[in-house]
Structures are given as structure tokens and as C-alpha cells.
Design a protein around this motif. Structure first.
Motif, PDB file in Angstrom:
ATOM      1  N   TRP A  50      76.982  54.298  59.512  1.00 47.93           N
ATOM      2  CA  TRP A  50      76.162  53.618  58.513  1.00 47.93           C
ATOM      3  C   TRP A  50      75.534  54.673  57.605  1.00 47.93           C
ATOM      4  N   ALA A  51      75.331  54.316  56.362  1.00 43.44           N
ATOM      5  CA  ALA A  51      74.584  55.172  55.439  1.00 43.44           C
ATOM      6  C   ALA A  51      73.780  54.281  54.509  1.00 43.44           C
ATOM      7  N   ILE A  52      72.612  54.760  54.122  1.00 39.53           N
ATOM      8  CA  ILE A  52      71.800  54.063  53.125  1.00 39.53           C
ATOM      9  C   ILE A  52      71.591  55.029  51.973  1.00 39.53           C
ATOM     10  N   SER A  53      71.924  54.576  50.764  1.00 39.69           N
ATOM     11  CA  SER A  53      71.797  55.399  49.576  1.00 39.69           C
ATOM     12  C   SER A  53      70.884  54.713  48.574  1.00 39.69           C
ATOM     13  N   GLY A  54      69.985  55.476  48.002  1.00 39.03           N
ATOM     14  CA  GLY A  54      69.071  54.931  47.003  1.00 39.03           C
ATOM     15  C   GLY A  54      68.723  55.982  45.983  1.00 39.03           C
ATOM     16  N   SER A  55      67.786  55.671  45.106  1.00 39.67           N
ATOM     17  CA  SER A  55      67.249  56.559  44.076  1.00 39.67           C
ATOM     18  C   SER A  55      68.076  56.549  42.796  1.00 39.67           C
ATOM     19  N   ALA A  56      69.422  56.458  42.914  1.00 40.75           N
ATOM     20  CA  ALA A  56      70.307  56.416  41.751  1.00 40.75           C
ATOM     21  C   ALA A  56      71.608  55.760  42.177  1.00 40.75           C
ATOM     22  N   PRO A  57      72.408  55.289  41.235  1.00 37.63           N
ATOM     23  CA  PRO A  57      73.675  54.651  41.606  1.00 37.63           C
ATOM     24  C   PRO A  57      74.635  55.639  42.275  1.00 37.63           C
ATOM     25  N   LEU A  58      75.301  55.184  43.316  1.00 38.43           N
ATOM     26  CA  LEU A  58      76.277  56.014  44.027  1.00 38.43           C
ATOM     27  C   LEU A  58      77.615  56.034  43.303  1.00 38.43           C
ATOM     28  N   GLY A  59      77.998  54.925  42.745  1.00 40.12           N
ATOM     29  CA  GLY A  59      79.299  54.829  42.078  1.00 40.12           C
ATOM     30  C   GLY A  59      80.353  54.264  43.023  1.00 40.12           C
ATOM     31  N   GLU A  60      81.268  53.473  42.455  1.00 41.43           N
ATOM     32  CA  GLU A  60      82.275  52.799  43.271  1.00 41.43           C
ATOM     33  C   GLU A  60      83.225  53.785  43.943  1.00 41.43           C
ATOM     34  N   ARG A  61      83.603  54.859  43.243  1.00 41.00           N
ATOM     35  CA  ARG A  61      84.559  55.807  43.809  1.00 41.00           C
ATOM     36  C   ARG A  61      84.043  56.387  45.131  1.00 41.00           C
ATOM     37  N   LEU A  62      82.805  56.878  45.123  1.00 41.46           N
ATOM     38  CA  LEU A  62      82.254  57.461  46.352  1.00 41.46           C
ATOM     39  C   LEU A  62      81.983  56.386  47.399  1.00 41.46           C
TER      40      LEU A  62
END
Length: 599
Positions: free
Chosen positions: A345-357
Motif C-alpha cells: 500500500w502507498a498513500i501519496s499527497g501534496s501534489a498529483p502523482l500522475g497516471e504513469r507512475l
């Protein structure tokens, strides 16, 4: 408009959540920190409570009373959380101060929040704080240095405080009482103090636990905390993790994150997009150095294609599944191992990650649950769910959050987890809402299932001379995803076309050059090299495919010095301070428009 009913929270305050968890996990490890040799030291629920109670008693003995504001200026480490929870236990109001803050920033926060006691990590921090305290108008009178044993001293002083007195303090605060003041990182002027109550946290954490149960309550759930605890996202996560019993390891030095991941082996990776980008880039460069860049890119494509196929009704084909399995065995498992080998699992925030990644990491077996929120929304209003994640969106609203998209596209929110106003700033508080809705300043769209996609920042909308409205965020995020690009600022307000200032990633440059068969160069040399510029041109062309001709980047300039926290062009939460970049590089921007576009 979308909404979700509020979860029931029976906890009176934050510490009720925490102590319940520690009772349940008295003999289980709940925190880990490292010794000077970087070996992990385990802390059980019982031991965590003993640490916090002892420090809280010292605070009481020191005369810190209910409702007193106390500052914490420190990197993310075990002592930060102990002190944070001890202050809440003593009935006080902890106020985070970024460890990168200047004297003027310390002065503003301590004055605005009326902080008399400030806990700092190092003697260097103390020197900055003493400059502030020397001003006769400053409320700051006590500066305690954690590295010099400030917490041990508190434990000794609190020996005479009874358990009954501590319990009375710990249970006194109610849902409406102020829990903390978190100052925004100040991309658009002087930081504002966001007032968050105990109820804002208890209701929000109950909703997070409800929606992310598979992530936070699975057997062996753990994460390495390296995001600064002065930021609202890490602070919310701190409370949610401690209240769930998820094992939290502390990484004060981001440079040690990768080796710490390797020894800690977290199930949950909590990071910002830049970290995920750097892991990908480092893996690609390592493959290039070993003459295996083609097989790396082939494997990355299989990961992305496999993830995309998961979202189709028919799923991955037999041939794709086989290719993905081979890619994992040859290449992808090595990246999984860099992240500890146990993360899913990962949680990403603060800015868009992007579909590719997003697709790349899901193809590795790491489901990235991208989310969205502001300090005023207590860090998170939306997040993708483990049961269904839509890559490219920030997910659905968390329980209790109502969402409305205004006619101009602005995202409006309301709910019990939202802030209680700005500290000492009723004008800003009044200006932040309309008809009971908090105006986020972000623009976005919701799909038919209530999943939100952020398309830009309202105040950052560029209106070209031709009258075209352009949201720079999409262009910036896509161009920044190119391995050689560090930062990007899109400009063009009132101009005939869109242009950009970009900086090169000095860390990524050597490996990128080797992968392309180019000699070593400095950033200055690379910025003028024909082959480097050719690849940057292609990156801009790929970026422009997402927008219309009128919205596309027609010209760019490479700025030699990167935008960093140290030079003031990035906030501590790694957001570009656009206004300062545009002001300081005004002449460079004007030069871009001195002649026509290059494309």
C-alpha cells in the motif's frame, strides 16, 4: 454534489483515541526509532505511554497549563511525537514550527500564537529562537533543546505529579476545544494559523480508520514516517497511526529513507510524488549504468500495461500476464526490494502523482492511494479506497465531507473535520467560506462515481492575451515527471503564448547523461547542450499532448539554480512559491517573450 455520512466517534479527545490503542497494544510494538548505529529500537504500547506520561507530568510541573500554546521545532523523530502527545496529555496546545524556519518565521508564529515555551531540536535552532526571544515584544521566554536532554529533564521534574492529576488533565479537553494551530506553508503571503479542534481529529480519524481498515489494521501494518510532522498531513497520519496501532518508524534524515526502508520493511509507504519519481529515476539510472536500460524500460511498460488492463472488464490477457511475470522476476522485484520488499500500500499527497507512475507502482504490486486535502480540511478530504482506486483521481470524499463544485469549477467542502477558523484572523476566516462552504481555491471535476480530479489552482489560472484560460498545474506536473526535470513554473498571464521556467535535477543528471552515452556535464553545461535540449524539447512535446494548442508550452528557459526550501522557492511541503519565482525571474520571463514562440 457528493457527501458521506459522518462516522460515530465516541472519543472525547485525541488522547482518548491514543490511550485506548495503547491499552489494546500494551505488549505489541507500536513505534520504532533508530540508535546512532541506525539499529531499530522497539517501543511497545505500554512503553510509549510511560514515555508520554512522564514527559506530560514534567510539563505540568513546569507550569504549563490547560490551553497554553507550546511550540515544537524539530525534524520528524520519536521525541517529536512523544512531546506532541505529552502536550495534549497535559491539556496544552502544541504548535508545530518547521525545522527549516528562519528567525522571522519563528517570530511570526510564536507572536501570533502567543507561545512562551518553544522546544527545538538543536542548538542551531535555539540560536535562531534566542534572536526572537531577545525582542522585548516577543512572548517567548523559554527555549528547550531536545538534543541537550530537554525531555529527560522534564521526566525528572514530573516525578512528584500524581497519576490522578495527569488523568484529570488528559481527559479534560472536549471535542470543541482547540487541539493545535498549524500554520500554512505560505505560498501566497504570510502563513495563517489554522485552528483544529479535538473533535476535528477524532471524527476524521474515525472516518479514516473506517475507510482504510485494510491498510491500517492488517496484521503487521507498519510505515516509516519521514514527512515533516510540522505539516498537517503527517500530523493527521501520526494520530491515525498511533490510534490504529500501526507500527510507526521515524526517519529524521530523508537521505537515509531508502536504507531505513530496507531494514524496516514497511507495509505502507507514505510519501509525496517526488519520492516516487526519484525511486523510479534511480532504478532507471542504475539499469542504464549496467547496460540494461532497454530491459528496464520494457519491464516498466509491462507493469504499466498490466495495471491499465486491471481496469478493463476483461482484465490482463494471458500473454500480458506472462510478460508481467517475467518483468517482475527480471527487474520489478528489485524496485520492490528497495522499498523494503513488504510494501503493498502507498498513500501519496501534496501534489498529483500522475497516471504513469500510478500504474507503474500498481504494476509492481504497490497500490498507491492518491488523496487530496488542505490544512483547513485537516489535511485530507479525499482519498482512493483499497477496494477501488481510480488512478489519476484523488478518490472519493472521506466520511463526513460534503463536496460541491461551483459554477467556475472551484471545489467547495464542508463537514465536521474542517477547521475552526484562522487564528486571530476573522477577516480571512470570513473570506474563506460562502454560504457555509469552505472555498478551497482549487478547481476540479467529479465523475459519476464521486471521484475527484484536481485540474488546477483558481488563483494560478493564467489568462493569455488571447483570452484563453490555462491551468498551469497540469502542464507543470506532466513536465516535472520527466527524469531530468526538477521543477517547472508555467507562465503566460497576459502574454501571447504559454512558456515555462524549468530547472534540472542535479542528482539525476549524471546517471541520465551516462544512459544517453553523453559525457559528464555541469547543470550549466547541460542546459546548453544540443542533445540535452533535444530531449527536453521532446519532454515538452509529450507534455503538450494533454492540452490544446492554445494551452501548450511554446517556449521554455532553463534556470540554473534549482528551486529549493533553502533559497525560498519551495515551501517546507515542497510546493513552489510561484509568486516569488515570477517576481525574481521577471526579466528572464520577459526575455522569453522578446521574440516569438519556438514551436
Amino acid at each position: 454534489m457528493s457527501d458521506a455520512s459522518s462516522p460515530a466517534s465516541t472519543a472525547r479527545n485525541i488522547m482518548a483515541l491514543v490511550t485506548d490503542s495503547w491499552s489494546t497494544n500494551a505488549d505489541r510494538v507500536v513505534m520504532r526509532y533508530t540508535d546512532p548505529a541506525d539499529d531499530w529500537i522497539d517501543v511497545t504500547g505500554r512503553q510509549a505511554r510511560e514515555h508520554v506520561d512522564a514527559v506530560a507530568k514534567g510539563l505540568i510541573a513546569r507550569g504549563i497549563g490547560p490551553g497554553d500554546t507550546v511550540g515544537i521545532m524539530c525534524r520528524t523523530r520519536f521525541e517529536w511525537t512523544v512531546l506532541d502527545l505529552a502536550l495534549w496529555s497535559a491539556g496544552a496546545i502544541p504548535v508545530p514550527v518547521y525545522d527549516t524556519s528562519s528567525s522571522s518565521q519563528i517570530d511570526w508564529i510564536t507572536s501570533d500564537a502567543n507561545i512562551t515555551t518553544l522546544f527545538v531540536e538543536t542548538e542551531a535552532h535555539a540560536e535562531l529562537a534566542r534572536k526572537v526571544a531577545s525582542d522585548t515584544e516577543s512572548p517567548l521566554t523559554a527555549i528547550e533543546v531536545i538534543d541537550k536532554g530537554a525531555l529527560d529533564a522534564l521526566k525528572a521534574e514530573g516525578a512528584s505529579v500524581t497519576d490522578a492529576e495527569l488523568e484529570a488533565r488528559r481527559t479534560a479537553a472536549g471535542p470543541e476545544d482547540l487541539a493545535t494551530i498549524i500554520y500554512t506553508s505560505g505560498t501566497t503571503g504570510r502563513p495563517k494559523g489554522v485552528r483544529l479542534t479535538h473533535g476535528n481529529y477524532t471524527v476524521h480519524v474515525a472516518g479514516i480508520h473506517e475507510e482504510l481498515r485494510d491498510v491500517l489494521f492488517e496484521d503487521g501494518a507498519s510505515t516509516v514516517m519521514f514527512l515533516t510532522l510540522a505539516h498537517s498531513l503527517a500530523r493527521l497520519v501520526e494520530v491515525a497511526l498511533v490510534a490504529s496501532g500501526t507500527v510507526m518508524g521515524f526517519c529524521p534524515d530523508p537521505a537515509k529513507l531508502v536504507p531505513y526502508m530496507g531494514t524496516f520493511k514497511p507495509t505502507l509507504i507514505l510519501a509525496v510524488p517526488r519520492v516516487f519519481e526519484k525511486v523510479y529515476t534511480a532504478a532507471e539510472q542504475k539499469a542504464a549504468a549496467g547496460g540494461k536500460v532497454k530491459i528496464f524500460r520494457w519491464a516498466a511498460k509491462q507493469a504499466i500495461d498490466y495495471s491499465k488492463a486491471l481496469d478493463t472488464p476483461q482484465g490482463p490477457s494471458t500473454a500480458l500476464t506472462l510478460r508481467h511475470r517475467i518483468a517482475h522476476r527480471l527487474v520489478l522485484h528489485k524496485i520492490v526490494n528497495v522499498l523494503g520488499g513488504n510494501g503493498h500500500w502507498a498513500i501519496s499527497g501534496s501534489a498529483p502523482l500522475g497516471e504513469r507512475l500510478g500504474h507503474f507502482y500498481r504494476g509492481l504490486g504497490l497500490v498507491v492511494l492518491e488523496g487530496y486535502g488542505l490544512t483547513e480540511t485537516n489535511a485530507a478530504s479525499h482519498v482512493n479506497r483499497p477496494s477501488r482506486s481510480k488512478i489519476g483521481t484523488v478518490g472519493k470524499p472521506l466520511p463526513g465531507i460534503e463536496v460541491k463544485i461551483a459554477d467556475d469549477g472551484e471545489i467547495l467542502l464542508r463537514g465536521p473535520s474542517l477547521f475552526a477558523g484562522y487564528h486571530h484572523n476573522p477577516e480571512a476566516t470570513a473570506a474563506s467560506s460562502h454560504d457555509g462552504w469552505f472555498m478551497t481555491g482549487d478547481i476540479g471535476v467529479e465523475d459519476e462515481d464521486g471521484y475527484l480530479t484536481i485540474t488546477g489552482r483558481k488563483k494560478e489560472l493564467i489568462v493569455t492575451a488571447g483570452g484563453k484560460n490555462v491551468a498551469p498545474a497540469m502542464l507543470e506536473d506532466r513536465l516535472r515527471a520527466y527524469p531530468l526535470v526538477s521543477q517547472c513554473v508555467v507562465v503566460g498571464d497576459g502574454k501571447p503564448f504559454i512558456a515555462a521556467l524549468i530547472t534540472l535535477d542535479a542528482e539525476a543528471l549524471p546517471g541520465w547523461l551516462r544512459a544517453k552515452g553523453l559525457p559528464e556535464m555541469t547543470v550549466a553545461e547541460a542546459s546548453k547542450d544540443a542533445t540535452v535540449r533535444e530531449h527536453l524539447d521532446r519532454a515538452v512535446e509529450r507534455t503538450n499532448k494533454a492540452v490544446s494548442r492554445a494551452e501548450s508550452i511554446r517556449k521554455y528557459e532553463v534556470v540554473l539554480d534549482d528551486f529549493t526550501i533553502a533559497n525560498g522557492y519551495l515551501t517546507p511541503s515542497l510546493k513552489v512559491v510561484r509568486s516569488r519565482v515570477i517576481a525574481d525571474f521577471h526579466e528572464r520571463i520577459e526575455d522569453l517573450y522578446a521574440s516569438g514562440p519556438t514551436s
